[in-house]
Design a protein around this motif. Structure first.
Motif, short mmCIF file in Angstrom:
data_model
loop_
_atom_site.label_atom_id
_atom_site.label_comp_id
_atom_site.label_asym_id
_atom_site.label_seq_id
_atom_site.Cartn_x
_atom_site.Cartn_y
_atom_site.Cartn_z
N ASP A 133 0.83 -1.20 0.00
CA ASP A 133 0.00 0.00 0.00
C ASP A 133 0.86 1.25 0.00
OD1 ASP A 133 1.06 -0.16 2.51
OD2 ASP A 133 -0.85 -0.01 3.58
N TYR A 134 2.08 1.12 -0.55
CA TYR A 134 3.00 2.24 -0.60
C TYR A 134 4.00 2.03 -1.75
CZ TYR A 134 6.22 -1.09 1.51
OH TYR A 134 6.98 -2.20 1.74
N PHE A 135 4.76 3.08 -2.07
CA PHE A 135 5.90 2.94 -2.94
C PHE A 135 7.00 3.88 -2.47
CE2 PHE A 135 3.81 5.87 -6.40
CZ PHE A 135 3.76 6.90 -5.49
N PHE A 136 8.19 3.75 -3.06
CA PHE A 136 9.29 4.63 -2.71
C PHE A 136 9.51 5.62 -3.84
CE2 PHE A 136 10.12 1.18 0.23
CZ PHE A 136 10.57 1.85 1.36
N VAL A 137 9.71 6.88 -3.46
CA VAL A 137 9.88 7.97 -4.43
C VAL A 137 11.22 8.64 -4.17
CG1 VAL A 137 9.02 10.20 -5.20
CG2 VAL A 137 7.41 8.37 -4.66
N LYS A 138 12.01 8.80 -5.23
CA LYS A 138 13.31 9.45 -5.09
C LYS A 138 13.17 10.96 -5.20
CE LYS A 138 18.07 9.35 -6.80
NZ LYS A 138 19.02 8.80 -7.81
N SER A 139 13.72 11.65 -4.21
CA SER A 139 13.68 13.11 -4.20
C SER A 139 14.88 13.63 -3.40
CB SER A 139 12.38 13.61 -3.56
OG SER A 139 12.34 15.02 -3.52
N GLU A 140 15.63 14.55 -3.98
CA GLU A 140 16.78 15.16 -3.32
C GLU A 140 17.76 14.10 -2.80
OE1 GLU A 140 15.18 17.69 -0.33
OE2 GLU A 140 14.40 19.16 -1.77
N ARG A 141 18.06 13.13 -3.68
CA ARG A 141 19.07 12.09 -3.41
C ARG A 141 18.65 11.12 -2.31
NH1 ARG A 141 24.81 15.48 -3.69
NH2 ARG A 141 24.45 16.42 -5.75
N ARG A 142 17.40 11.12 -1.95
CA ARG A 142 16.89 10.19 -0.95
C ARG A 142 15.65 9.48 -1.50
NH1 ARG A 142 15.61 13.64 4.21
NH2 ARG A 142 14.84 11.62 4.91
N PHE A 143 15.34 8.33 -0.93
CA PHE A 143 14.12 7.61 -1.27
C PHE A 143 13.13 7.74 -0.12
CE2 PHE A 143 17.07 5.71 -4.22
CZ PHE A 143 16.30 5.51 -5.36
N PHE A 144 11.94 8.26 -0.44
CA PHE A 144 10.91 8.47 0.57
C PHE A 144 9.82 7.41 0.42
CE2 PHE A 144 12.96 12.51 0.10
CZ PHE A 144 12.91 13.10 1.36
N LYS A 145 9.45 6.83 1.54
CA LYS A 145 8.33 5.89 1.55
C LYS A 145 7.03 6.69 1.56
CE LYS A 145 6.30 2.06 4.17
NZ LYS A 145 6.44 1.19 5.36
N VAL A 146 6.20 6.49 0.52
CA VAL A 146 4.94 7.22 0.40
C VAL A 146 3.78 6.22 0.50
CG1 VAL A 146 3.51 8.70 -1.05
CG2 VAL A 146 6.00 8.99 -1.03
N ILE A 147 2.98 6.36 1.53
CA ILE A 147 1.79 5.51 1.69
C ILE A 147 0.66 6.11 0.85
CG2 ILE A 147 0.11 4.61 3.35
CD1 ILE A 147 2.33 4.83 5.48
N PHE A 148 0.03 5.28 0.05
CA PHE A 148 -0.98 5.78 -0.88
C PHE A 148 -2.06 6.60 -0.19
CE2 PHE A 148 0.03 1.76 -3.49
CZ PHE A 148 1.01 2.42 -4.20
N SER A 149 -2.50 6.15 0.96
CA SER A 149 -3.61 6.84 1.64
C SER A 149 -3.22 8.22 2.15
CB SER A 149 -4.12 5.99 2.82
OG SER A 149 -3.09 5.73 3.75
N GLN A 164 1.42 15.94 -3.16
CA GLN A 164 0.94 16.69 -2.01
C GLN A 164 0.41 15.69 -0.98
OE1 GLN A 164 0.78 20.27 -1.30
NE2 GLN A 164 0.51 19.23 0.66
N LEU A 165 1.17 15.54 0.11
CA LEU A 165 0.77 14.64 1.19
C LEU A 165 0.07 15.44 2.29
CD1 LEU A 165 4.04 12.51 1.45
CD2 LEU A 165 2.13 12.27 -0.14
N LYS A 166 -0.34 14.74 3.31
CA LYS A 166 -1.05 15.41 4.40
C LYS A 166 -0.16 16.40 5.13
CE LYS A 166 -4.15 11.48 5.19
NZ LYS A 166 -4.58 10.43 6.14
N ASP A 167 1.15 16.10 5.21
CA ASP A 167 2.03 16.94 6.01
C ASP A 167 3.27 17.44 5.27
OD1 ASP A 167 3.21 14.51 5.74
OD2 ASP A 167 3.56 14.14 7.86
N GLN A 168 3.39 17.15 3.98
CA GLN A 168 4.55 17.61 3.23
C GLN A 168 4.33 17.49 1.73
OE1 GLN A 168 8.10 15.09 3.29
NE2 GLN A 168 6.89 13.35 4.02
N LYS A 169 5.25 18.09 0.96
CA LYS A 169 5.28 17.95 -0.49
C LYS A 169 6.56 17.21 -0.87
CE LYS A 169 2.79 22.14 -1.93
NZ LYS A 169 2.92 23.41 -2.70
N ILE A 170 6.44 16.34 -1.87
CA ILE A 170 7.60 15.64 -2.40
C ILE A 170 7.64 15.86 -3.91
CG2 ILE A 170 8.73 13.42 -2.77
CD1 ILE A 170 7.49 12.44 -0.19
N ILE A 171 8.78 16.34 -4.42
CA ILE A 171 8.95 16.58 -5.85
C ILE A 171 9.89 15.53 -6.41
CG2 ILE A 171 9.71 18.22 -7.60
CD1 ILE A 171 9.14 20.46 -5.61
N THR A 172 9.48 14.87 -7.48
CA THR A 172 10.32 13.84 -8.08
C THR A 172 10.27 13.94 -9.60
OG1 THR A 172 10.79 11.45 -8.09
CG2 THR A 172 8.49 12.10 -8.15
#
Length: 237
Positions: A133-149, A164-172
């Motif tokens: 129920d998640y995937f990993f997204v690369k941003s700023e040389r790191r991989f972020f775990k993003v839960i779909f919900s 656009q997540l509940k508490d942050q933005k991730i650009i990839t």
């Protein structure tokens, strides 16, 4: 391979249907007179190949092809040869001119079968956690775990997407079409050329806009019918 026919002309559908009767390796599982009807079917049933007309009322074949998952192959069937270049832009594997020549049809089918086998083998190698129920997204040389919900919506910006997540933005670095194919279709819907929304996060909507928290997202003209048919009707049912 499971295939469907999409054409607003009954005679055109009949012609392809007759050719399919002699084609080995294909199973026709449906035929539809509009892209919207085909889209409804494909949301619930797996389809490997679509024989798709281009000139149709409402959503055209080209518009519909841009929404089809990459693992589903497309063969255009049309009376207009000038659309050949457009077909390559949406990664169609072949382009048949009506009335369709049987030998040319067989050649297109064989090409589809070869492509399907290649995709199937690649899929076996790529899928590691199909139930995740998640995937990993690369941003700023790191991989972020993003839960779909946790995703509210995703915005496309040229070759990048903003999650656009509940508490942050991730650009990839990824285009909107490719990231859409990684998301569960039952939960995420493209509502215009630049936005995918998490339908579980929708607070309210009207005929033109969707509201998620303080965010207002427009519903594109070519996506409006699918939104109201696939999301609104389903939620009410």
């Amino acid at each position: 391979m499971k295939c469907i026919l999409v054409d607003d002309e009954p005679l055109a559908r009949e012609a392809i249907r007759l050719l399919l009767e002699d084609a080995s390796g294909l199973e026709q599982v449906g035929e539809f007179n509009s892209a919207l009807a085909a889209s409804r079917y494909m949301m619930q049933h797996p389809v490997d190949l679509v024989f798709l007309d281009i000139q149709m009322p409402g959503i055209t074949g080209l518009e519909f092809a841009r929404t089809i998952p990459k693992e589903t192959l497309v063969i255009f069937t049309t009376a207009y040869s000038e659309y050949a270049l457009d077909s390559y832009e949406v990664d169609a594997i072949d382009y048949l001119i009506k009335p369709v020549d049987p030998e040319r049809f067989d050649k297109a089918v064989q090409k589809a079968l070869v492509y399907h086998n290649l995709l199937t083998e690649q899929e076996k190698e790529d899928i590691e956690a199909p139930e995740a129920d998640y995937f990993f997204v690369k941003s700023e040389r790191r991989f972020f775990k993003v839960i779909f919900s946790d995703i509210l919506f995703i915005e496309g910006l040229k070759d990048y997407v903003i999650l656009q997540l509940k508490d942050q933005k991730i650009i990839t670095k990824m285009n909107l079409k490719n990231i859409h194919e990684l998301l569960p279709r039952r939960q995420f819907m493209r509502v215009n050329k630049s936005y995918i929304v998490n339908t579980d996060q929708i607070d309210s909507f009207d005929n033109n806009d969707i509201f998620i928290g303080n965010h207002e997202i427009g519903i594109g003209n070519s996506y409006r019918d699918a939104f109201f048919e696939e999301f609104v009707t389903k939620k009410r049912g």
